[in-house]
Motif scaffolding. Structure first.
Motif, PDB file in Angstrom:
ATOM      1  N   ARG A 149       0.822  -1.224   0.000  1.00 17.94           N
ATOM      2  CA  ARG A 149       0.000   0.000   0.000  1.00 17.94           C
ATOM      3  C   ARG A 149       0.848   1.263   0.000  1.00 17.94           C
ATOM      4  NH1 ARG A 149      -4.729   0.207   3.718  1.00 17.94           N
ATOM      5  NH2 ARG A 149      -5.169   1.879   2.268  1.00 17.94           N
ATOM      6  N   ALA A 150       2.150   1.112  -0.174  1.00 22.03           N
ATOM      7  CA  ALA A 150       3.045   2.272  -0.226  1.00 22.03           C
ATOM      8  C   ALA A 150       2.807   3.050  -1.517  1.00 22.03           C
ATOM      9  CB  ALA A 150       4.494   1.809  -0.139  1.00 22.03           C
ATOM     10  N   PRO A 151       3.077   4.337  -1.512  1.00 23.63           N
ATOM     11  CA  PRO A 151       2.897   5.136  -2.732  1.00 23.63           C
ATOM     12  C   PRO A 151       3.708   4.579  -3.890  1.00 23.63           C
ATOM     13  CG  PRO A 151       3.439   6.542  -0.859  1.00 23.63           C
ATOM     14  CD  PRO A 151       3.609   5.129  -0.418  1.00 23.63           C
ATOM     15  N   ARG A 152       3.193   4.787  -5.086  1.00 23.40           N
ATOM     16  CA  ARG A 152       3.861   4.371  -6.316  1.00 23.40           C
ATOM     17  C   ARG A 152       4.671   5.516  -6.893  1.00 23.40           C
ATOM     18  NH1 ARG A 152       3.230  -0.157  -4.564  1.00 23.40           N
ATOM     19  NH2 ARG A 152       1.512  -1.482  -5.164  1.00 23.40           N
TER      20      ARG A 152
ATOM     21  N   LEU B 185      15.930  27.177  -3.555  1.00 22.87           N
ATOM     22  CA  LEU B 185      14.608  26.593  -3.304  1.00 22.87           C
ATOM     23  C   LEU B 185      14.077  25.922  -4.556  1.00 22.87           C
ATOM     24  CD1 LEU B 185      12.691  29.334  -1.291  1.00 22.87           C
ATOM     25  CD2 LEU B 185      13.659  27.215  -0.425  1.00 22.87           C
ATOM     26  N   ALA B 186      13.319  24.852  -4.355  1.00 29.16           N
ATOM     27  CA  ALA B 186      12.626  24.193  -5.466  1.00 29.16           C
ATOM     28  C   ALA B 186      11.177  23.968  -5.052  1.00 29.16           C
ATOM     29  CB  ALA B 186      13.282  22.854  -5.805  1.00 29.16           C
ATOM     30  N   ILE B 187      10.273  24.297  -5.966  1.00 26.52           N
ATOM     31  CA  ILE B 187       8.853  24.005  -5.798  1.00 26.52           C
ATOM     32  C   ILE B 187       8.582  22.806  -6.693  1.00 26.52           C
ATOM     33  CG2 ILE B 187       6.485  24.853  -6.018  1.00 26.52           C
ATOM     34  CD1 ILE B 187       8.200  26.523  -4.081  1.00 26.52           C
ATOM     35  N   VAL B 188       8.013  21.770  -6.114  1.00 29.34           N
ATOM     36  CA  VAL B 188       7.777  20.524  -6.836  1.00 29.34           C
ATOM     37  C   VAL B 188       6.292  20.200  -6.759  1.00 29.34           C
ATOM     38  CG1 VAL B 188       8.361  18.070  -6.963  1.00 29.34           C
ATOM     39  CG2 VAL B 188      10.062  19.709  -6.135  1.00 29.34           C
ATOM     40  N   HIS B 189       5.721  19.776  -7.879  1.00 28.62           N
ATOM     41  CA  HIS B 189       4.359  19.256  -7.819  1.00 28.62           C
ATOM     42  C   HIS B 189       4.235  18.105  -8.798  1.00 28.62           C
ATOM     43  CE1 HIS B 189       2.982  21.418 -11.498  1.00 28.62           C
ATOM     44  NE2 HIS B 189       3.820  22.334 -11.089  1.00 28.62           N
ATOM     45  N   GLY B 190       3.297  17.229  -8.486  1.00 29.98           N
ATOM     46  CA  GLY B 190       3.093  16.047  -9.298  1.00 29.98           C
ATOM     47  C   GLY B 190       1.961  15.217  -8.723  1.00 29.98           C
ATOM     48  N   ALA B 191       1.990  13.939  -9.046  1.00 31.70           N
ATOM     49  CA  ALA B 191       0.946  13.020  -8.583  1.00 31.70           C
ATOM     50  C   ALA B 191       1.579  11.660  -8.308  1.00 31.70           C
ATOM     51  CB  ALA B 191      -0.148  12.885  -9.640  1.00 31.70           C
ATOM     52  N   TYR B 192       0.865  10.852  -7.546  1.00 32.15           N
ATOM     53  CA  TYR B 192       1.261   9.461  -7.338  1.00 32.15           C
ATOM     54  C   TYR B 192       0.029   8.666  -6.931  1.00 32.15           C
ATOM     55  CZ  TYR B 192       1.848  11.098  -2.454  1.00 32.15           C
ATOM     56  OH  TYR B 192       1.670  11.664  -1.208  1.00 32.15           O
ATOM     57  N   GLU B 193       0.124   7.362  -7.140  1.00 28.82           N
ATOM     58  CA  GLU B 193      -0.961   6.451  -6.777  1.00 28.82           C
ATOM     59  C   GLU B 193      -0.655   5.828  -5.428  1.00 28.82           C
ATOM     60  OE1 GLU B 193      -3.653   6.160  -8.745  1.00 28.82           O
ATOM     61  OE2 GLU B 193      -2.663   7.538 -10.137  1.00 28.82           O
ATOM     62  N   VAL B 194      -1.697   5.641  -4.645  1.00 28.59           N
ATOM     63  CA  VAL B 194      -1.595   4.906  -3.383  1.00 28.59           C
ATOM     64  C   VAL B 194      -2.573   3.746  -3.487  1.00 28.59           C
ATOM     65  CG1 VAL B 194      -1.885   4.990  -0.891  1.00 28.59           C
ATOM     66  CG2 VAL B 194      -0.981   6.985  -2.106  1.00 28.59           C
ATOM     67  N   PRO B 195      -2.049   2.510  -3.554  1.00 28.64           N
ATOM     68  CA  PRO B 195      -2.940   1.355  -3.667  1.00 28.64           C
ATOM     69  C   PRO B 195      -3.821   1.205  -2.432  1.00 28.64           C
ATOM     70  CG  PRO B 195      -0.663   0.761  -4.147  1.00 28.64           C
ATOM     71  CD  PRO B 195      -0.642   2.139  -3.567  1.00 28.64           C
ATOM     72  N   GLY B 196      -5.032   0.766  -2.643  1.00 24.77           N
ATOM     73  CA  GLY B 196      -5.955   0.507  -1.553  1.00 24.77           C
ATOM     74  C   GLY B 196      -5.707  -0.878  -0.962  1.00 24.77           C
ATOM     75  N   GLY B 197      -6.588  -1.256  -0.097  1.00 24.86           N
ATOM     76  CA  GLY B 197      -6.517  -2.571   0.529  1.00 24.86           C
ATOM     77  C   GLY B 197      -7.746  -2.777   1.381  1.00 24.86           C
TER      78      GLY B 197
ATOM     79  N   THR C   7     -11.216  -2.592   2.403  1.00 24.45           N
ATOM     80  CA  THR C   7     -12.304  -1.736   1.920  1.00 24.45           C
ATOM     81  C   THR C   7     -11.800  -0.363   1.466  1.00 24.45           C
ATOM     82  OG1 THR C   7     -12.741  -0.905   4.147  1.00 24.45           O
ATOM     83  CG2 THR C   7     -13.980  -2.860   3.428  1.00 24.45           C
ATOM     84  N   ASP C   8     -10.516  -0.143   1.586  1.00 22.14           N
ATOM     85  CA  ASP C   8      -9.919   1.136   1.193  1.00 22.14           C
ATOM     86  C   ASP C   8      -9.613   1.123  -0.305  1.00 22.14           C
ATOM     87  OD1 ASP C   8      -9.373   3.548   2.342  1.00 22.14           O
ATOM     88  OD2 ASP C   8      -7.351   3.026   3.002  1.00 22.14           O
ATOM     89  N   PRO C   9     -10.159   2.058  -1.088  1.00 23.83           N
ATOM     90  CA  PRO C   9      -9.923   2.075  -2.536  1.00 23.83           C
ATOM     91  C   PRO C   9      -8.544   2.641  -2.889  1.00 23.83           C
ATOM     92  CG  PRO C   9     -11.279   3.930  -1.905  1.00 23.83           C
ATOM     93  CD  PRO C   9     -11.066   3.116  -0.659  1.00 23.83           C
ATOM     94  N   ASP C  10      -8.097   2.351  -4.117  1.00 22.73           N
ATOM     95  CA  ASP C  10      -6.906   3.002  -4.646  1.00 22.73           C
ATOM     96  C   ASP C  10      -7.186   4.501  -4.718  1.00 22.73           C
ATOM     97  OD1 ASP C  10      -5.962   0.443  -5.031  1.00 22.73           O
ATOM     98  OD2 ASP C  10      -5.977   0.544  -7.220  1.00 22.73           O
TER      99      ASP C  10
ATOM    100  N   VAL D  84      -7.453  13.213  -5.403  1.00 24.21           N
ATOM    101  CA  VAL D  84      -8.044  13.641  -6.680  1.00 24.21           C
ATOM    102  C   VAL D  84      -9.392  12.966  -6.844  1.00 24.21           C
ATOM    103  CG1 VAL D  84      -7.787  13.646  -9.181  1.00 24.21           C
ATOM    104  CG2 VAL D  84      -5.782  13.940  -7.719  1.00 24.21           C
ATOM    105  N   GLY D  85     -10.457  13.763  -6.860  1.00 19.34           N
ATOM    106  CA  GLY D  85     -11.797  13.247  -7.118  1.00 19.34           C
ATOM    107  C   GLY D  85     -12.166  12.015  -6.323  1.00 19.34           C
ATOM    108  N   ASP D  86     -12.978  11.184  -6.935  1.00 20.55           N
ATOM    109  CA  ASP D  86     -13.384   9.936  -6.308  1.00 20.55           C
ATOM    110  C   ASP D  86     -12.227   8.967  -6.320  1.00 20.55           C
ATOM    111  OD1 ASP D  86     -15.987  10.801  -5.873  1.00 20.55           O
ATOM    112  OD2 ASP D  86     -16.636  10.146  -7.878  1.00 20.55           O
ATOM    113  N   PRO D  87     -12.124   8.113  -5.292  1.00 22.88           N
ATOM    114  CA  PRO D  87     -11.065   7.108  -5.295  1.00 22.88           C
ATOM    115  C   PRO D  87     -11.145   6.251  -6.562  1.00 22.88           C
ATOM    116  CG  PRO D  87     -12.202   7.148  -3.197  1.00 22.88           C
ATOM    117  CD  PRO D  87     -12.972   8.042  -4.125  1.00 22.88           C
ATOM    118  N   VAL D  88      -9.969   5.802  -7.019  1.00 22.01           N
ATOM    119  CA  VAL D  88      -9.884   4.934  -8.182  1.00 22.01           C
ATOM    120  C   VAL D  88     -10.422   3.575  -7.782  1.00 22.01           C
ATOM    121  CG1 VAL D  88      -8.308   3.859  -9.828  1.00 22.01           C
ATOM    122  CG2 VAL D  88      -7.859   6.171  -8.992  1.00 22.01           C
ATOM    123  N   SER D  89     -11.322   2.994  -8.593  1.00 18.78           N
ATOM    124  CA  SER D  89     -11.841   1.668  -8.246  1.00 18.78           C
ATOM    125  C   SER D  89     -11.193   0.597  -9.073  1.00 18.78           C
ATOM    126  CB  SER D  89     -13.334   1.541  -8.455  1.00 18.78           C
ATOM    127  OG  SER D  89     -14.010   2.714  -8.628  1.00 18.78           O
TER     128      SER D  89
END
Length: 127
Positions: A63-66, A79-91, A93-96, A122-127
């Motif tokens: 369930r660690a971040p991808r 200084l650095a400003i960083v932005h992005g995205a990552y997936e966190v797998p569910g497990g 009853t917890d959704p991705d 981001v929005g609804d959890p990934v199913s």
């Protein structure tokens, strides 16, 4: 350092960060997080450096971040400003989830340290 070198170094640090979630943090977070680091998770909880390793230690490795994606880096001197995205797998009853993040890093003594990190679901959890 060029912007590409900074981006590569920060991506490497994020990859190691994600590997440490649910695993042995070693001294990674002591080295990479500034003493006054602030983390706001996707539920709005505010955390600091003290206790962060204990907070992430029980996370199952599955369930660690991808890998971070859409990683954007802008530099302003040391200084650095960083932005992005990552997936966190569910497990169970917890959704991705897809999380977006913004972080502020500073280059101190030729080593990048994170000053602040904020995540949003981001929005609804990934199913």
């Amino acid at each position: 350092m060029t912007i590409d070198e900074v981006r590569d170094e920060l991506e490497r640090l994020y990859l190691e960060w994600f590997e440490r979630v649910g695993g042995d943090p070693g001294d990674f977070f002591d080295r990479v997080l500034s003493d006054d680091w602030v983390y706001i998770d996707y539920n709005g909880a505010v955390r600091g450096k003290p206790g962060y390793a204990d907070y992430i230690k029980p996370v199952p490795p599955a369930r660690a971040p991808r890998r971070p994606r859409e990683l954007q880096v802008r530099t302003f001197g040391d200084l650095a400003i960083v932005h992005g995205a990552y997936e966190v797998p569910g497990g169970g009853t917890d959704p991705d989830r897809t999380l977006r993040f913004t972080a502020v890093w500073i280059d101190r003594d030729s080593m990048w340290r994170c000053l602040a990190h904020h995540t949003s679901a981001v929005g609804d959890p990934v199913s």
